[in-house]
Design a protein around this motif. Structure first.
Motif, PDB file in Angstrom:
ATOM      1  N   MET A   1      14.013  -0.773  -5.002  1.00 35.05           N
ATOM      2  CA  MET A   1      13.465   0.298  -5.811  1.00 35.05           C
ATOM      3  C   MET A   1      13.204   1.571  -5.020  1.00 35.05           C
ATOM      4  N   THR A   2      13.226   1.504  -3.702  1.00 39.98           N
ATOM      5  CA  THR A   2      12.956   2.703  -2.913  1.00 39.98           C
ATOM      6  C   THR A   2      14.079   3.716  -3.014  1.00 39.98           C
ATOM      7  N   ASP A   3      15.195   3.358  -3.660  1.00 40.36           N
ATOM      8  CA  ASP A   3      16.297   4.293  -3.833  1.00 40.36           C
ATOM      9  C   ASP A   3      15.924   5.428  -4.776  1.00 40.36           C
ATOM     10  N   ASP A   4      14.914   5.241  -5.606  1.00 41.31           N
ATOM     11  CA  ASP A   4      14.483   6.268  -6.545  1.00 41.31           C
ATOM     12  C   ASP A   4      13.702   7.381  -5.862  1.00 41.31           C
ATOM     13  N   TYR A   5      13.317   7.197  -4.612  1.00 39.12           N
ATOM     14  CA  TYR A   5      12.492   8.159  -3.895  1.00 39.12           C
ATOM     15  C   TYR A   5      13.286   8.763  -2.738  1.00 39.12           C
ATOM     16  N   ASP A   6      13.053  10.030  -2.480  1.00 37.73           N
ATOM     17  CA  ASP A   6      13.750  10.732  -1.402  1.00 37.73           C
ATOM     18  C   ASP A   6      12.943  10.588  -0.126  1.00 37.73           C
ATOM     19  N   VAL A   7      13.215   9.534   0.617  1.00 39.95           N
ATOM     20  CA  VAL A   7      12.487   9.230   1.845  1.00 39.95           C
ATOM     21  C   VAL A   7      13.458   9.376   3.011  1.00 39.95           C
ATOM     22  N   PRO A   8      13.080  10.148   4.054  1.00 42.44           N
ATOM     23  CA  PRO A   8      13.950  10.249   5.232  1.00 42.44           C
ATOM     24  C   PRO A   8      14.172   8.875   5.861  1.00 42.44           C
ATOM     25  N   ALA A   9      15.358   8.693   6.416  1.00 38.81           N
ATOM     26  CA  ALA A   9      15.733   7.382   6.972  1.00 38.81           C
ATOM     27  C   ALA A   9      14.857   6.970   8.144  1.00 38.81           C
ATOM     28  N   ASP A  10      14.387   7.933   8.940  1.00 37.45           N
ATOM     29  CA  ASP A  10      13.599   7.596  10.122  1.00 37.45           C
ATOM     30  C   ASP A  10      12.096   7.621   9.868  1.00 37.45           C
ATOM     31  N   ALA A  11      11.676   7.855   8.645  1.00 37.47           N
ATOM     32  CA  ALA A  11      10.247   7.936   8.329  1.00 37.47           C
ATOM     33  C   ALA A  11       9.649   6.540   8.204  1.00 37.47           C
ATOM     34  N   GLU A  12       8.451   6.393   8.754  1.00 38.41           N
ATOM     35  CA  GLU A  12       7.732   5.133   8.605  1.00 38.41           C
ATOM     36  C   GLU A  12       7.073   5.127   7.235  1.00 38.41           C
ATOM     37  N   THR A  13       7.328   4.095   6.448  1.00 39.90           N
ATOM     38  CA  THR A  13       6.769   4.024   5.104  1.00 39.90           C
ATOM     39  C   THR A  13       6.071   2.691   4.899  1.00 39.90           C
ATOM     40  N   TYR A  14       5.149   2.713   3.973  1.00 40.22           N
ATOM     41  CA  TYR A  14       4.453   1.514   3.528  1.00 40.22           C
ATOM     42  C   TYR A  14       4.845   1.323   2.073  1.00 40.22           C
ATOM     43  N   VAL A  15       5.497   0.214   1.770  1.00 37.73           N
ATOM     44  CA  VAL A  15       6.078  -0.002   0.446  1.00 37.73           C
ATOM     45  C   VAL A  15       5.211  -0.964  -0.354  1.00 37.73           C
ATOM     46  N   CYS A  16       4.951  -0.596  -1.594  1.00 40.73           N
ATOM     47  CA  CYS A  16       4.189  -1.452  -2.500  1.00 40.73           C
ATOM     48  C   CYS A  16       5.037  -2.663  -2.858  1.00 40.73           C
ATOM     49  N   ARG A  17       4.474  -3.835  -2.670  1.00 41.29           N
ATOM     50  CA  ARG A  17       5.244  -5.044  -2.957  1.00 41.29           C
ATOM     51  C   ARG A  17       5.327  -5.342  -4.449  1.00 41.29           C
ATOM     52  N   TYR A  18       4.552  -4.633  -5.251  1.00 39.86           N
ATOM     53  CA  TYR A  18       4.574  -4.862  -6.692  1.00 39.86           C
ATOM     54  C   TYR A  18       5.587  -3.972  -7.413  1.00 39.86           C
ATOM     55  N   CYS A  19       5.717  -2.719  -6.989  1.00 41.58           N
ATOM     56  CA  CYS A  19       6.622  -1.810  -7.690  1.00 41.58           C
ATOM     57  C   CYS A  19       7.661  -1.165  -6.774  1.00 41.58           C
ATOM     58  N   GLY A  20       7.517  -1.319  -5.463  1.00 39.58           N
ATOM     59  CA  GLY A  20       8.505  -0.791  -4.531  1.00 39.58           C
ATOM     60  C   GLY A  20       8.336   0.672  -4.172  1.00 39.58           C
ATOM     61  N   ARG A  21       7.264   1.299  -4.575  1.00 38.25           N
ATOM     62  CA  ARG A  21       7.041   2.716  -4.280  1.00 38.25           C
ATOM     63  C   ARG A  21       6.633   2.885  -2.814  1.00 38.25           C
ATOM     64  N   PRO A  22       7.274   3.810  -2.092  1.00 35.73           N
ATOM     65  CA  PRO A  22       6.929   4.034  -0.680  1.00 35.73           C
ATOM     66  C   PRO A  22       5.796   5.042  -0.520  1.00 35.73           C
ATOM     67  N   PHE A  23       5.005   4.855   0.530  1.00 38.55           N
ATOM     68  CA  PHE A  23       3.908   5.759   0.851  1.00 38.55           C
ATOM     69  C   PHE A  23       3.939   6.081   2.337  1.00 38.55           C
ATOM     70  N   ALA A  24       3.495   7.271   2.692  1.00 35.91           N
ATOM     71  CA  ALA A  24       3.497   7.705   4.085  1.00 35.91           C
ATOM     72  C   ALA A  24       2.316   7.139   4.859  1.00 35.91           C
ATOM     73  N   ARG A  25       1.251   6.805   4.168  1.00 37.71           N
ATOM     74  CA  ARG A  25       0.048   6.278   4.828  1.00 37.71           C
ATOM     75  C   ARG A  25      -0.372   4.966   4.190  1.00 37.71           C
ATOM     76  N   GLU A  26      -0.930   4.107   5.017  1.00 42.82           N
ATOM     77  CA  GLU A  26      -1.386   2.808   4.522  1.00 42.82           C
ATOM     78  C   GLU A  26      -2.563   2.968   3.559  1.00 42.82           C
ATOM     79  N   GLU A  27      -3.399   3.988   3.785  1.00 42.17           N
ATOM     80  CA  GLU A  27      -4.532   4.229   2.895  1.00 42.17           C
ATOM     81  C   GLU A  27      -4.056   4.618   1.492  1.00 42.17           C
ATOM     82  N   TRP A  28      -2.980   5.402   1.435  1.00 43.32           N
ATOM     83  CA  TRP A  28      -2.442   5.795   0.126  1.00 43.32           C
ATOM     84  C   TRP A  28      -1.879   4.587  -0.604  1.00 43.32           C
ATOM     85  N   LEU A  29      -1.275   3.671   0.138  1.00 39.34           N
ATOM     86  CA  LEU A  29      -0.774   2.435  -0.462  1.00 39.34           C
ATOM     87  C   LEU A  29      -1.926   1.608  -1.010  1.00 39.34           C
TER      88      LEU A  29
END
Length: 85
Positions: A1-29
């Motif tokens: 599901m992360t294909d729906d979001y424009d995330v740079p390839a080298d960016a560290e992301t935290y992905v929601c295991r329920y919906c697949g949405r990526p976040f830049a910070r663990e607190e936002w997740l």
């Protein structure tokens, strides 16, 4: 599901295991999980959500106080300029 979001390839992301949405910070997740998936959380995720929520509320409270202080200073500066002119 992360294909729906424009995330740079080298960016560290935290992905929601329920919906697949990526976040830049663990607190936002943690905030996302607590707001969008509250019924599915385990005890650790609930604790992370509460900690992130408290930190966010504290930061928002500090911002509100600074904004109010800035408005008061601007108001009195303009009042003094108006009184002198």
């Amino acid at each position: 599901m992360t294909d729906d979001y424009d995330v740079p390839a080298d960016a560290e992301t935290y992905v929601c295991r329920y919906c697949g949405r990526p976040f830049a910070r663990e607190e936002w997740l943690a905030l996302h999980r607590g707001l969008d998936h509250p019924a599915q959380l385990d005890d650790d995720e609930v604790a992370a959500f509460r900690a992130a929520h408290e930190a966010e509320e504290s930061a928002l409270g500090n911002f509100r106080l600074r904004a109010l202080g800035a408005l008061v200073v601007i108001y009195f500066c303009l009042l003094m300029i108006y009184a002198l002119v």
